[in-house]
Every structure is written in C-alpha cells, then in structure tokens.
Scaffold this active site. Sequence first.
Site, PDB file in Angstrom:
ATOM      1  N   SER A   1       1.569  -9.911  -0.736  1.00  0.00           N
ATOM      2  CA  SER A   1       1.231  -8.483  -0.656  1.00  0.00           C
ATOM      3  C   SER A   1       1.642  -7.847   0.669  1.00  0.00           C
ATOM      4  O   SER A   1       1.880  -6.639   0.731  1.00  0.00           O
ATOM      5  CB  SER A   1      -0.268  -8.294  -0.881  1.00  0.00           C
ATOM      6  OG  SER A   1      -1.011  -9.110   0.005  1.00  0.00           O
TER       7      SER A   1
ATOM      8  N   LYS B   1       0.806  -1.226   0.000  1.00  0.00           N
ATOM      9  CA  LYS B   1       0.000   0.000   0.000  1.00  0.00           C
ATOM     10  C   LYS B   1       0.837   1.273   0.000  1.00  0.00           C
ATOM     11  O   LYS B   1       0.402   2.310  -0.486  1.00  0.00           O
ATOM     12  CB  LYS B   1      -0.964  -0.004   1.185  1.00  0.00           C
ATOM     13  CG  LYS B   1      -2.139  -0.953   0.994  1.00  0.00           C
ATOM     14  CD  LYS B   1      -3.233  -0.692   2.001  1.00  0.00           C
ATOM     15  CE  LYS B   1      -4.470  -1.507   1.682  1.00  0.00           C
ATOM     16  NZ  LYS B   1      -4.310  -2.937   2.059  1.00  0.00           N
TER      17      LYS B   1
ATOM     18  N   GLU C   1      -9.782   7.319   3.864  1.00  0.00           N
ATOM     19  CA  GLU C   1     -10.632   6.516   4.738  1.00  0.00           C
ATOM     20  C   GLU C   1      -9.965   5.167   4.850  1.00  0.00           C
ATOM     21  O   GLU C   1      -9.212   4.750   3.985  1.00  0.00           O
ATOM     22  CB  GLU C   1     -12.049   6.419   4.193  1.00  0.00           C
ATOM     23  CG  GLU C   1     -12.344   5.195   3.363  1.00  0.00           C
ATOM     24  CD  GLU C   1     -11.795   5.267   1.958  1.00  0.00           C
ATOM     25  OE1 GLU C   1     -11.856   6.356   1.358  1.00  0.00           O
ATOM     26  OE2 GLU C   1     -11.323   4.243   1.458  1.00  0.00           O
TER      27      GLU C   1
HETATM   28  C1  LIG Z   1      -5.109  -3.964   1.742  1.00  0.00           C
HETATM   29  C2  LIG Z   1      -4.384  -5.216   1.501  1.00  0.00           C
HETATM   30  C3  LIG Z   1      -4.767  -6.114   0.462  1.00  0.00           C
HETATM   31  C4  LIG Z   1      -5.989  -5.916  -0.385  1.00  0.00           C
HETATM   32  O1  LIG Z   1      -6.013  -4.775  -1.166  1.00  0.00           O
HETATM   33  P1  LIG Z   1      -5.778  -4.799  -2.743  1.00  0.00           P
HETATM   34  O2  LIG Z   1      -6.109  -3.419  -3.157  1.00  0.00           O
HETATM   35  O3  LIG Z   1      -6.714  -5.821  -3.317  1.00  0.00           O
HETATM   36  O4  LIG Z   1      -4.367  -5.149  -2.988  1.00  0.00           O
HETATM   37  C5  LIG Z   1      -3.985  -7.226   0.240  1.00  0.00           C
HETATM   38  N1  LIG Z   1      -2.910  -7.500   1.009  1.00  0.00           N
HETATM   39  C6  LIG Z   1      -2.524  -6.692   2.019  1.00  0.00           C
HETATM   40  C7  LIG Z   1      -1.319  -7.056   2.804  1.00  0.00           C
HETATM   41  C8  LIG Z   1      -3.242  -5.527   2.297  1.00  0.00           C
HETATM   42  O5  LIG Z   1      -2.853  -4.731   3.307  1.00  0.00           O
END
Ligand SMILES: *Cc1c(COP(=O)(O)O)cnc(C)c1O
Length: 394
Positions: free
Chosen positions: A378, A90, A112
């Site tokens: 992610s 993010k 938000e």
């Molecule tokens: C917020 C988040 C997601 C999901 O958001 P996407 O916009 O679909 O990527 C996935 N993995 C982590 C670690 C997150 O913090």
Amino acid sequence: MSKYDVTSEGFYGRFGGAYIPEMLYPNVENLKKVYLEILNSEKFKSQYKQLMKDYVGRPTPLFYAEKLSSIYSTHVFLKREDLAHTGAHKINNAIGQVLIAKEMGKTRIIAETGAGQHGVATATACALLGMECHVYMGEVDIERQAPNVARMRMLGAEVVPAKSGNKTLKDATNEALRDWISNPEDTFYVIGSTVGPFPYPDLVARLQSIISEEMRWQLKEQTGKELPDYVIACIGGGSNAAGSFYHFVNDEQVKLVAVEAAGHGLDSGDTAASIARGSEGIIHGARTMLMQTDDGQIIEPYSISAGLDYPGIGPMHSYLAEVGRETVLSATDDEALQAALQLTREEGIIPALESSHALAALPKLKFRSDENVVVTISGRGDKDMATYINHLKL
Ligand SMILES: *Cc1c(COP(=O)(O)O)cnc(C)c1O
C-alpha cells in the site's frame, strides 16, 4: 446486483448506513444524491483517468517477486502502490474526491488526519486542482508527525490543531464535522478511508477499485489468467483492501485475505484488530466492528503502524468477514517488522509498516506451487525509517 453490493441506503448486510446528527443530514444527503452520477459521467472519468496516468503514475506495476516466490513455494506478485505519487494509495481517493467537490461547485476542502498521510494526499490534490484546504489534526499528532505537517504547509494547506479530548484523530474528526456543519454550502469533507457515513465507504471503495481493475489485466498479461488465487492486503479503515478486492468479490474462487494489526498481540490489550477483538457498534456514522468496552466506550487502539491504528473498520469488511467472503488474519508489530526486513533484503523494496502487515500473512498461509498470490504494497517505507532504525537496530 450481487449479494455483496452495498444497498441504495448504504448497507452491507446490517453494517454501514449513515448514523449522523440531524445537522449533517443535508451535506451527506446532497453527496449521496450526486456521487454516482458524477463518478459515471464521461467528464469525471476522463479527468480522473488522465490524472491517474500522468500525475499519479498509474498503472502501478504488478511485480513478480522471484525470491519471495521461492521462499513461499508459490507465485508471489506485488501490487506496487508504493510507487504512486506521494508514496501510497491514498492519492487515488484524494484526487477523486477533490474532483467531485469541484464538480459540485465547492471551493473549500476540509479533511482530518491522524498520522498525516491522508492530510498530505488531500493537500496534494488541493494544490494540483486549486482548492483551499484545511486539515484538522490533533495537537498531539501535530507534534508526533512533524514531517507530514511540514509537507501539508508547504503544499499550501492550513493545518488546524484540535485541542479537545486526547488531542488525536477522534478529536480532529469532531472538529472537522463541526466545520462542515457550519459551512454546508462551499465546503466538501474528504474522508480518507472506507469509513464514515454512507456514501463515503462506497465512494472511497469505488475510487480505490482502480487497484484491482489494473491487477486483472496485469495478471492476464503476465500469467495468462485474469484471476489470482489470493489477494492479500492490510486493513486500517480498509481502503487499500477494498480497492484490491473490489473487482474480485464476485469471483468466489479468489481468496480475499485482510490483515489487521495485532499490535503487541491479540490478547495483550494493545491491539488494533477491530474484527478479531471488536464488537458491533457505531463509529463515525457507520454500524461496524469496533473496539469498545462493555458499556460502549471506544478503546484506544494500538499498533506500531500509525495508518492501522484505528478503532473501527470499514463496514464492507465487517460484512465480508461475517459472511466468510473475506478471511481476516492479524500480524503483530514484530511479525510486521520481520516481514519488512525480509522484503527489503530479498527484493530491495522498503515497504510502509502498514503494508508489512500484509506481507506478514505469507508465512501464515499454505499455498500450492502453481497458485498466484497478489500482495498489495500500500505504501513505501520512507515515512517509517525512524521506527525501522529503532526496532531493527540499524
Ligand atoms: C493509511 C494507510 C493504510 C491504511 O488505510 P486503509 O484505508 O486501510 O488502506 C495502509 N497503508 C498505507 C501506506 C497507508 O498510508
């Protein structure tokens, strides 16, 4: 221009667009007019690149997972967004948008957040770049996500409780929009995923596309081939998946696999699988797939993972799924938990619960032994330890 590109009006096929109240038009139009010019300017590119390298710690590694490769009889690579500063992808987006806000002469940032991850990334970018930061968050979420609330406050952000409705993400979004309408001159609204009215889905996808840009040269370096056979990522709103797929979309031989959260199961009624169990409608200013009742009421989504607990999906994914360019799978809470445990035991990496959904796709696919499979991790699992302790009986 390829058939997968967004149109200048913000459409992916019939999905996307900007379905917003008239009072928001000036703000959104203004961003639409300048975002590409800023993104393509030498000044932005050099600032962004420098911060990605020296502050976020990019490029994030592409790690060859030897044990997973042997278990699934193929070559598994992990794209380590969990090693980015603040522990997830993010931050790539938050820093990019705050840089754009500065370039537009804005002095005040609003955002938000539901689980708090986007709020923390935005508060971090604001601390770094010296911007005032207000994060709207449902009152219920503020209680549930105390550690992230503390992080945001320590970073100097004001966490504003949303007290209307269910006191969760939807209500926080409404209050953030109200703030933006009242403060169009000095305020920039940082959206955390490939959702919302155009140009946000395209803006966020471009900022996250650094993930697949790196994958290409890293794969080339490690395997001699720039193109993998599969790229697998989880989807909440769809930003880490959009970033992981971006530079492969036109290479049709690369299979793109998005994994939704099935929650307790696709047919359990407790799910967040917006493509598998949703229908077409409008949410947060975009036409896309979302979970709704026959008369158009949004259904509360459910997933063990807070980051995937969103009733819609970025319009780009609705389109890529519809035309068959992207395969959409789903993983239940239990499958994600088992995948998390497997990655931890085999490779010594504790993934975020969101990322565990992407890993849970591995046993569902049939790979050849000579194929290269990239899974995007992610984020890291620190924030999910309480859930792991609870469910894995640690
Ligand atoms: C917020 C988040 C997601 C999901 O958001 P996407 O916009 O679909 O990527 C996935 N993995 C982590 C670690 C997150 O913090």
